[in-house]
Motif scaffolding. Structure first.
Motif, short mmCIF file in Angstrom:
data_model
loop_
_atom_site.label_atom_id
_atom_site.label_comp_id
_atom_site.label_asym_id
_atom_site.label_seq_id
_atom_site.Cartn_x
_atom_site.Cartn_y
_atom_site.Cartn_z
N SER A 435 -53.60 63.38 -39.67
CA SER A 435 -54.00 63.06 -38.30
C SER A 435 -54.57 61.66 -38.19
N ALA A 438 -51.80 59.06 -38.81
CA ALA A 438 -50.91 58.96 -37.65
C ALA A 438 -51.57 58.16 -36.53
N ARG A 445 -48.27 62.87 -34.88
CA ARG A 445 -48.47 63.53 -36.16
C ARG A 445 -47.19 64.19 -36.68
N SER A 463 -54.30 67.92 -42.80
CA SER A 463 -54.06 67.72 -41.37
C SER A 463 -55.19 68.33 -40.58
N SER A 466 -55.40 68.15 -33.37
CA SER A 466 -55.39 66.98 -32.47
C SER A 466 -56.31 67.21 -31.32
#
Length: 466
Positions: A435, A438, A445, A463, A466
């Motif tokens: 995350s 990205a 992502r 990860s 979001s």
């Protein structure tokens, strides 16, 4: 653990009354009726404070003489004198010798308790100031700065083991923060008001370890030397880098852990203590045991709760916060404003391997500050950090050594090589966090996942939502 107070008075009723008052207030109390009993009680284990009557019937030494002898061997021990026949001259004489205060009988309970509280508080403050002087400049309080999942788990583990009375073996690379973790365990434990005492096993010769740890009995020519085990009574003793402790001393430590009592060097009687023992090591103790260099029985007594501290390279997310804290500390120490740490500087810091962990980071930050000041820079840039690192040694920075090879490829293959190294660089920088990577590179992502898969990048990635 509650502070232990020794009451020395020839009247049993007075001793019992004071002991009852102290126990009601949460203190531990021991009693002595004569000079011999007082000396024996202090020899058996140094109390946190002594309440001493001036006149002791049937004793060779009166309270003033006892005070004088006690202060020779135990100068830091607070002593409160009490007397029903005290004079101003007597009080002045006692305070000159080293008494904390002089209270006349009959005394008010609140006056006695307030005096005890002040004496213990001042003694604790003096000890803390001494420890702060020893630690000044080391920056140990910064070692666990950060919000990474690794540090969060370590903090949870510290909270869990702090409440226990179990022994803890803290392992990790040099500079990873083992000593600071031990201090946090003490701070969060039921023994937080007791002493935190450190034996640096690596810094002492084999001849000095036992003297420092167990103390030395007094002789006609030399005063008694209180050892660290006795100093740590009611608190925590940290055996720092325990792998460096001589084998003979390891055997004595095993016996102390079992019985909680020991003999000073040259002494005949036993000193009984209540101490929680923690230990640290940056070596492979299992391997040392196999080689006969570390006692197996000591290992299993110390390793009741194992706690491993990860190296800085495994918590790259924490580096920006840690670097900023170190910058602020060094700037304050030099009387300068704290400079800004630029994004490219953070990139360089996050991609270095840090074999020296936080100690190395502190050195690089200090060196970067000097370079920036010499260049009249108002910020610590990536170029400044690169210069600081290059002065130290070759470091793993983002330099494209494959440039000649890539330049001889078709555009599509060259672009793929660049993208692969670029994305791996930032994945490494953000500790594998998809995350955050990205967000920084400006990709969705899911798109980043697909791109990495297409480039053949296989890594342990994390990860977040979001």
């Amino acid at each position: 653990m509650a502070p232990e107070i020794l009451i020395v008075d020839d009247e049993a009723d007075i001793r019992g009354l004071i002991a009852e008052i102290l126990r009601d207030e949460g203190y531990e109390a021991r009693e002595a009726a004569s000079d011999k009993e007082a000396y024996a009680a202090v020899a058996a284990r140094q109390p946190a404070l002594m309440i001493l009557d001036v006149w002791l019937n049937g004793s060779e030494h009166d309270g003033i003489q006892i005070l004088e002898n006690i202060k020779k061997n135990h100068p830091s021990l607070p002593v409160i004198m009490i007397s029903g026949h005290g004079t101003v001259d007597m009080a002045v004489s006692a305070t000159k010798i080293g008494a904390y205060d002089f209270i006349a009988k009959p005394f008010k309970t609140d006056v006695l308790l307030h005096t005890i509280e002040r004496a213990l508080s001042e003694a604790k403050l003096r000890k803390e100031n001494e420890e702060l002087k020893k630690l000044s400049g080391e920056g140990e309080h910064l070692n666990l700065v950060g919000q990474s999942s690794v540090i969060t788990e370590i903090q949870k583990e510290i909270e869990r083991v702090a409440e226990m009375e179990s022994r803890v073996l803290i392992t990790g690379d040099p500079g990873s923060g083992k000593n600071f973790v031990a201090k946090l365990i003490h701070k969060q434990s039921p023994r937080k008001d007791g002493p935190f005492v450190v034996l640096n096993c690596a810094a002492l010769s084999s001849e000095k370890v036992e003297e420092t740890l167990f103390g030395v009995e007094q002789t006609p020519d030399t005063p008694r030397k209180v050892g660290l085990l006795e100093e740590a009574h009611s608190g925590i003793l940290l055996l720092d880098e325990v792998a460096d402790m001589p084998l003979d001393t390891q055997g004595r430590i095993v016996r102390v852990l079992h019985s909680q009592k020991f003999q000073r060097l040259g002494g005949e009687g036993f000193v009984e203590v209540n101490v929680r023992v923690l230990a640290t090591s940056n070596k492979n103790l299992q391997q040392l045991m196999e080689n006969g260099l570390f006692r197996e029985d000591l290992y299993y007594r110390l390793n009741v709760v194992p706690l491993n501290i990860p190296p800085l390279v495994e918590r790259r997310d924490d580096i920006p916060d840690l670097a900023k804290q170190l910058l602020k500390k060094r700037a304050i120490a030099t009387g300068r404003a704290t400079p800004i740490l630029t994004e490219d500087a953070v990139s360089v810091l996050q991609t270095h391997e840090w074999p020296g962990n936080v100690w190395e980071l502190a050195n690089i930050i200090e060196r970067a500050l000097i370079i920036a000041q010499n260049r009249d820079n108002s910020a610590i840039s990536g170029d400044v950090v690169n210069s600081a690192l290059s002065e130290q040694s070759e470091s793993k920075l983002m330099s494209w050594s494959r440039a000649p090879e890539v330049l001889n490829k078709p555009l599509r293959e060259a672009r793929e090589s660049f993208e692969r190294e670029y994305l791996m660089f930032h994945l490494d920088r953000f500790g594998g966090n998809i995350s955050r990577t990205a967000e920084f590179v400006g990709m969705d992502r899911a798109a980043l996942h697909r791109k990495l898969k297409g480039l053949g990048v296989q890594s342990n990635t994390k990860s977040t939502g979001s």
